[in-house]
Design a protein around this motif. Structure first.
Motif, PDB file in Angstrom:
ATOM      1  N   ALA A 149       0.828  -1.209   0.000  1.00 61.10           N
ATOM      2  CA  ALA A 149       0.000   0.000   0.000  1.00 61.10           C
ATOM      3  C   ALA A 149       0.863   1.259   0.000  1.00 61.10           C
ATOM      4  O   ALA A 149       0.570   2.230  -0.711  1.00 61.10           O
ATOM      5  CB  ALA A 149      -0.936  -0.005   1.212  1.00 61.10           C
ATOM      6  N   MET A 150       1.944   1.256   0.771  1.00 66.81           N
ATOM      7  CA  MET A 150       2.813   2.425   0.820  1.00 66.81           C
ATOM      8  C   MET A 150       3.586   2.606  -0.484  1.00 66.81           C
ATOM      9  O   MET A 150       3.841   3.735  -0.923  1.00 66.81           O
ATOM     10  CB  MET A 150       3.785   2.317   1.994  1.00 66.81           C
ATOM     11  CG  MET A 150       3.140   2.585   3.339  1.00 66.81           C
ATOM     12  SD  MET A 150       2.217   4.147   3.417  1.00 66.81           S
ATOM     13  CE  MET A 150       3.491   5.343   3.043  1.00 66.81           C
ATOM     14  N   MET A 151       3.957   1.510  -1.118  1.00 68.13           N
ATOM     15  CA  MET A 151       4.631   1.612  -2.418  1.00 68.13           C
ATOM     16  C   MET A 151       3.698   2.234  -3.454  1.00 68.13           C
ATOM     17  O   MET A 151       4.105   3.092  -4.249  1.00 68.13           O
ATOM     18  CB  MET A 151       5.096   0.229  -2.870  1.00 68.13           C
ATOM     19  CG  MET A 151       6.271  -0.326  -2.085  1.00 68.13           C
ATOM     20  SD  MET A 151       6.664  -2.037  -2.526  1.00 68.13           S
ATOM     21  CE  MET A 151       7.090  -1.850  -4.263  1.00 68.13           C
ATOM     22  N   LEU A 152       2.434   1.818  -3.433  1.00 67.95           N
ATOM     23  CA  LEU A 152       1.460   2.393  -4.361  1.00 67.95           C
ATOM     24  C   LEU A 152       1.218   3.870  -4.052  1.00 67.95           C
ATOM     25  O   LEU A 152       1.109   4.696  -4.963  1.00 67.95           O
ATOM     26  CB  LEU A 152       0.141   1.615  -4.278  1.00 67.95           C
ATOM     27  CG  LEU A 152       0.142   0.215  -4.889  1.00 67.95           C
ATOM     28  CD1 LEU A 152      -1.169  -0.497  -4.578  1.00 67.95           C
ATOM     29  CD2 LEU A 152       0.356   0.294  -6.401  1.00 67.95           C
ATOM     30  N   ALA A 153       1.137   4.208  -2.762  1.00 72.76           N
ATOM     31  CA  ALA A 153       0.934   5.605  -2.368  1.00 72.76           C
ATOM     32  C   ALA A 153       2.090   6.470  -2.861  1.00 72.76           C
ATOM     33  O   ALA A 153       1.880   7.573  -3.390  1.00 72.76           O
ATOM     34  CB  ALA A 153       0.808   5.709  -0.849  1.00 72.76           C
TER      35      ALA A 153
END
Length: 255
Positions: free
Chosen positions: A158-162
């Motif tokens: 999720a943080m990589m996508l953000a």
């Protein structure tokens, strides 16, 4: 009836407060965002205008609520479980204040990349510190708890996508003006960041449940609560100091 009357009064007050909205060419470059064409608030607003803008269709409304509501949610869970280490909490407190300073001061830099770097750094620093115990845990012991392991992997994804959406300004870069108020990369950053935090919270509790006998709390609930209040007050004071020193009028309009 008791609830509706105050709400009606609140709506009446909001309607009387004027919050002009501007196009991108009507504001200074310091506040322009890539691909966001409309919905800009006045750069210098009164306190009432700031409150009223939270209920108007501006390009920051969704950003505020996707910050505020998750913060209430996570604060509730935080207060329900005071478990901190003696070193971890003080460093986290210092980082929180440093991040507030960086985020607020980013508006003082003229260069877009300088602003972007400061804002990204204000997220990256606490994220790295927040995940330091996890990195140590995984590198030294692995993820024997499959439930926690899946949740940890989910929060990293999720943080990589953000980071990807916020760094590339997708989708507003591909369709300027179409995602001014909803669905832009800033909104996605908040939503995915909230998802990552929730996944990490659930993973942490799964880990603590599985490893409960290994944990010995070092700080009392009262001490932790006092620390949280002090940090919140300090950060509020920092933001107030930046607000007081805002210039009186920076909004420029084309004629």
């Amino acid at each position: 009836m008791l609830v509706r009357a105050p709400l009606d009064l609140f709506r009446m007050v909001l309607k009387k407060i004027t919050v002009p909205l501007y196009r991108d060419y009507e504001v200074t470059t310091a506040v322009r965002e890539v691909g966001i064409r409309s919905g800009y608030r006045p750069e210098c607003s009164s306190a009432l205008q700031c409150v009223a803008s939270l209920f108007r269709n501006t390009n920051e409304t969704a950003n505020f609520w996707t910050h505020f509501l998750p913060s209430v949610y996570f604060t509730f869970h935080l207060l329900s479980s005071f478990r901190y280490e003696a070193v971890y909490l003080p460093v986290a407190a210092v980082l929180s204040m440093a991040c507030i300073v960086m985020a607020c001061s980013s508006r003082s830099f003229a260069g877009l990349w300088s602003q972007k770097c400061l804002r990204i750094l204000s997220f990256v620093l606490p994220y790295m510190w927040d995940n330091l115990p996890l990195v140590y845990r995984v590198s030294s012991e692995g993820l024997r708890n499959s439930t926690a392991g899946s949740l940890y992997l989910g929060q990293f994804l999720a943080m990589m996508l953000a980071t990807f959406f916020y760094g590339t300004h997708i989708p507003e870069r591909l369709a300027p003006g179409k995602f001014d108020c909803l669905g832009n990369s800033h909104n996605l950053l908040h939503l995915l960041g909230t998802l990552a935090t929730e996944l990490q919270r659930r993973a942490g509790f799964a880990d603590m449940t599985a490893r409960q006998g290994m944990y010995v709390p070092r700080l009392s609930g009262v001490t932790s609560l006092a620390a949280i209040i002090c940090i919140a007050l300090t950060n509020t004071a920092i933001m107030a100091a930046f607000i007081v020193h805002l210039p009186q009028d920076k909004t420029t309009r084309s004629h």
